[in-house]
Design an enzyme around this catalytic site. Structure first.
Site, PDB file in Angstrom:
ATOM      1  CG  ASP A  12      -2.042   0.982   1.119  1.00  0.00           C
ATOM      2  OD1 ASP A  12      -2.412   1.332  -0.028  1.00  0.00           O
ATOM      3  OD2 ASP A  12      -2.558   1.421   2.159  1.00  0.00           O
ATOM      4  CG  ASN A  14       2.033   1.632  -5.333  1.00  0.00           C
ATOM      5  OD1 ASN A  14       2.967   1.430  -4.570  1.00  0.00           O
ATOM      6  ND2 ASN A  14       1.551   0.696  -6.144  1.00  0.00           N
ATOM      7  NE  ARG A  16      -1.514   6.580   1.313  1.00  0.00           N
ATOM      8  CZ  ARG A  16      -1.323   5.680   2.285  1.00  0.00           C
ATOM      9  NH1 ARG A  16      -0.961   6.076   3.496  1.00  0.00           N
ATOM     10  NH2 ARG A  16      -1.474   4.403   2.029  1.00  0.00           N
ATOM     11  NE  ARG A  25      -4.519   7.082  -6.703  1.00  0.00           N
ATOM     12  CZ  ARG A  25      -4.289   6.582  -5.484  1.00  0.00           C
ATOM     13  NH1 ARG A  25      -3.942   7.367  -4.500  1.00  0.00           N
ATOM     14  NH2 ARG A  25      -4.438   5.285  -5.285  1.00  0.00           N
ATOM     15  CG  HIS A  29      -0.453   2.359  -9.333  1.00  0.00           C
ATOM     16  ND1 HIS A  29      -0.584   1.930  -8.031  1.00  0.00           N
ATOM     17  CD2 HIS A  29      -1.571   3.084  -9.605  1.00  0.00           C
ATOM     18  CE1 HIS A  29      -1.729   2.377  -7.540  1.00  0.00           C
ATOM     19  NE2 HIS A  29      -2.353   3.077  -8.471  1.00  0.00           N
ATOM     20  CD  GLU A  59     -13.289  -5.271  -1.155  1.00  0.00           C
ATOM     21  OE1 GLU A  59     -12.060  -5.503  -1.092  1.00  0.00           O
ATOM     22  OE2 GLU A  59     -14.153  -6.170  -1.087  1.00  0.00           O
ATOM     23  CG  ASN A  60      -8.021  -1.868  -5.045  1.00  0.00           C
ATOM     24  OD1 ASN A  60      -7.090  -2.656  -4.910  1.00  0.00           O
ATOM     25  ND2 ASN A  60      -8.242  -0.914  -4.147  1.00  0.00           N
ATOM     26  NE  ARG A  63      -7.617   2.052  -5.327  1.00  0.00           N
ATOM     27  CZ  ARG A  63      -6.395   2.118  -4.850  1.00  0.00           C
ATOM     28  NH1 ARG A  63      -5.401   2.453  -5.637  1.00  0.00           N
ATOM     29  NH2 ARG A  63      -6.166   1.832  -3.586  1.00  0.00           N
ATOM     30  CG  LEU A 180      -6.108  -7.452   8.536  1.00  0.00           C
ATOM     31  CD1 LEU A 180      -6.731  -8.650   9.235  1.00  0.00           C
ATOM     32  CD2 LEU A 180      -4.607  -7.687   8.338  1.00  0.00           C
ATOM     33  CD  GLU A 192       4.277 -14.072  14.878  1.00  0.00           C
ATOM     34  OE1 GLU A 192       4.039 -13.036  15.522  1.00  0.00           O
ATOM     35  OE2 GLU A 192       3.987 -15.212  15.296  1.00  0.00           O
TER      36      GLU A 192
HETATM   37  C1  IPE Z   1      -5.231  -2.712  -0.326  1.00  0.00           C
HETATM   38  O1  IPE Z   1      -4.953  -1.374  -0.421  1.00  0.00           O
HETATM   39  C2  IPE Z   1      -5.238  -3.321  -1.689  1.00  0.00           C
HETATM   40  C3  IPE Z   1      -3.931  -3.487  -2.320  1.00  0.00           C
HETATM   41  C4  IPE Z   1      -2.773  -3.228  -1.775  1.00  0.00           C
HETATM   42  C5  IPE Z   1      -3.958  -4.036  -3.652  1.00  0.00           C
HETATM   43  P1  IPE Z   1      -6.115  -0.286  -0.498  1.00  0.00           P
HETATM   44  O2  IPE Z   1      -5.447   1.033  -0.633  1.00  0.00           O
HETATM   45  O3  IPE Z   1      -7.079  -0.632  -1.558  1.00  0.00           O
HETATM   46  O4  IPE Z   1      -6.812  -0.428   0.918  1.00  0.00           O
HETATM   47  P2  IPE Z   1      -7.803   0.553   1.657  1.00  0.00           P
HETATM   48  O5  IPE Z   1      -8.910   0.863   0.708  1.00  0.00           O
HETATM   49  O6  IPE Z   1      -7.032   1.779   1.996  1.00  0.00           O
HETATM   50  O7  IPE Z   1      -8.235  -0.187   2.869  1.00  0.00           O
HETATM   51  C1  IPE Z   2      -1.163   0.503  -4.029  1.00  0.00           C
HETATM   52  O1  IPE Z   2      -1.330   1.591  -3.219  1.00  0.00           O
HETATM   53  C2  IPE Z   2      -2.222  -0.520  -3.861  1.00  0.00           C
HETATM   54  C3  IPE Z   2      -3.018  -0.764  -5.072  1.00  0.00           C
HETATM   55  C4  IPE Z   2      -4.313  -0.826  -5.008  1.00  0.00           C
HETATM   56  C5  IPE Z   2      -2.366  -1.032  -6.340  1.00  0.00           C
HETATM   57  P1  IPE Z   2      -2.520   2.624  -3.337  1.00  0.00           P
HETATM   58  O2  IPE Z   2      -2.851   2.876  -4.756  1.00  0.00           O
HETATM   59  O3  IPE Z   2      -3.640   2.178  -2.484  1.00  0.00           O
HETATM   60  O4  IPE Z   2      -1.834   3.900  -2.720  1.00  0.00           O
HETATM   61  P2  IPE Z   2      -2.432   4.886  -1.645  1.00  0.00           P
HETATM   62  O5  IPE Z   2      -2.829   4.057  -0.480  1.00  0.00           O
HETATM   63  O6  IPE Z   2      -3.598   5.553  -2.287  1.00  0.00           O
HETATM   64  O7  IPE Z   2      -1.328   5.808  -1.340  1.00  0.00           O
HETATM   65 MG    MG Z   3      -4.096   2.444  -0.508  1.00  0.00          MG
END
Ligand code: IPE
Ligand code: IPE
Ligand code: MG
Length: 225
Positions: A12, A14, A16, A25, A29, A59-60, A63, A180, A192
């Protein structure tokens, strides 16, 4: 204590990471993908046999379409351009998640990657793509039900997408959040867990090694004393 057998990572941060640098963004990635390559190579060096990487959650889809398409294209192009390298490095690729709603050309590419790396044995890498843990558990229970089998630990595990992989020893989440996000809820029962503040593109071998060192010192009880 021994090395972990199965490490899972919620990669997580990428987006930000890139925005902090005045970039898009999607640029984040792209840099996240480079971090994946490094961590996979380092895992091989460390003799970790199983790695699960959260690549796209169920859930992505919420986006912007542009970002979703970019992520799929990034993965597809990676395997198109680098499949020989992946084979050479002994990486066995497996995709877990609901493949059916993925674009057909991506599905085709990952199928080829899975087939061509089938016999590789340096490391098994599961890419969780359109993956949701709750959906995975329901899916497994439906299969058990359809086969008229009993609801047992073994039968449920056999029909999870992760079947063939051992339980997760270490779960890492970068990006500072302590949640999670519907990832491997069943498989991390005794993992862990390490929450890391760094954003994923900044996560490096040194960070990983620190976690491995900490893991070695942990006394894992599994309910015993
Ligand atoms: C979890 O990250 C999914 C991946 C790393 C692929 P998200 O950025 O989607 O999680 P939330 O929405 O902040 O919980
Ligand atoms: C990568 O981080 C996880 C993916 C879903 C590919 P994010 O895209 O969720 O980055 P943040 O959390 O918005 O910074
Ligand atoms: Mg994220």
């Amino acid at each position: 204590m021994s090395l972990p057998n199965h490490v899972a990572i919620i990669m997580d941060g990428n987006g930000r990471w890139a925005l902090q640098r005045g970039k898009s963004r999607n640029y984040g990635h792209q840099c996240g993908l480079k971090a994946i390559e490094k961590i996979v190579d380092y895992s091989i060096k460390k003799k970790i046999s199983y790695l699960t990487l959260f690549t796209f959650s169920s859930e992505n889809w919420k986006r912007p379409k542009k970002e979703v398409n970019f992520l799929f294209k990034l993965l597809e192009n990676y395997f198109r351009k680098n499949i020989l390298k992946v084979i050479r490095n002994g990486i066995k690729v497996k995709i877990i998640g609901n493949k059916f709603s993925l674009p057909s050309h991506l599905r085709k590419t990952i199928k080829i990657a899975e087939n061509k790396t089938r016999k590789n044995n340096k490391i098994s890498v599961q890419l969780a793509l359109n993956y949701g843990s709750k959906q995975e558990i329901i899916n497994s229970m439906k299969i058990v039900n359809k086969k008229k089998q009993k609801i047992t630990l073994k039968n449920i595990e056999k029909n999870l997408f992760t079947s063939g992989f051992p339980d997760t020893d270490i779960l890492i989440r970068t990006g500072g959040q302590k949640r999670l996000s519907n990832f491997l809820l069943w498989q991390i029962a005794y993992a862990e867990i390490f929450f890391i503040k760094k954003m994923w593109p900044d996560f490096n071998n040194n960070d990983f090694q620190k976690i491995l060192n900490k893991f070695k010192k942990i006394k894992r009880n599994f309910g015993k004393v």
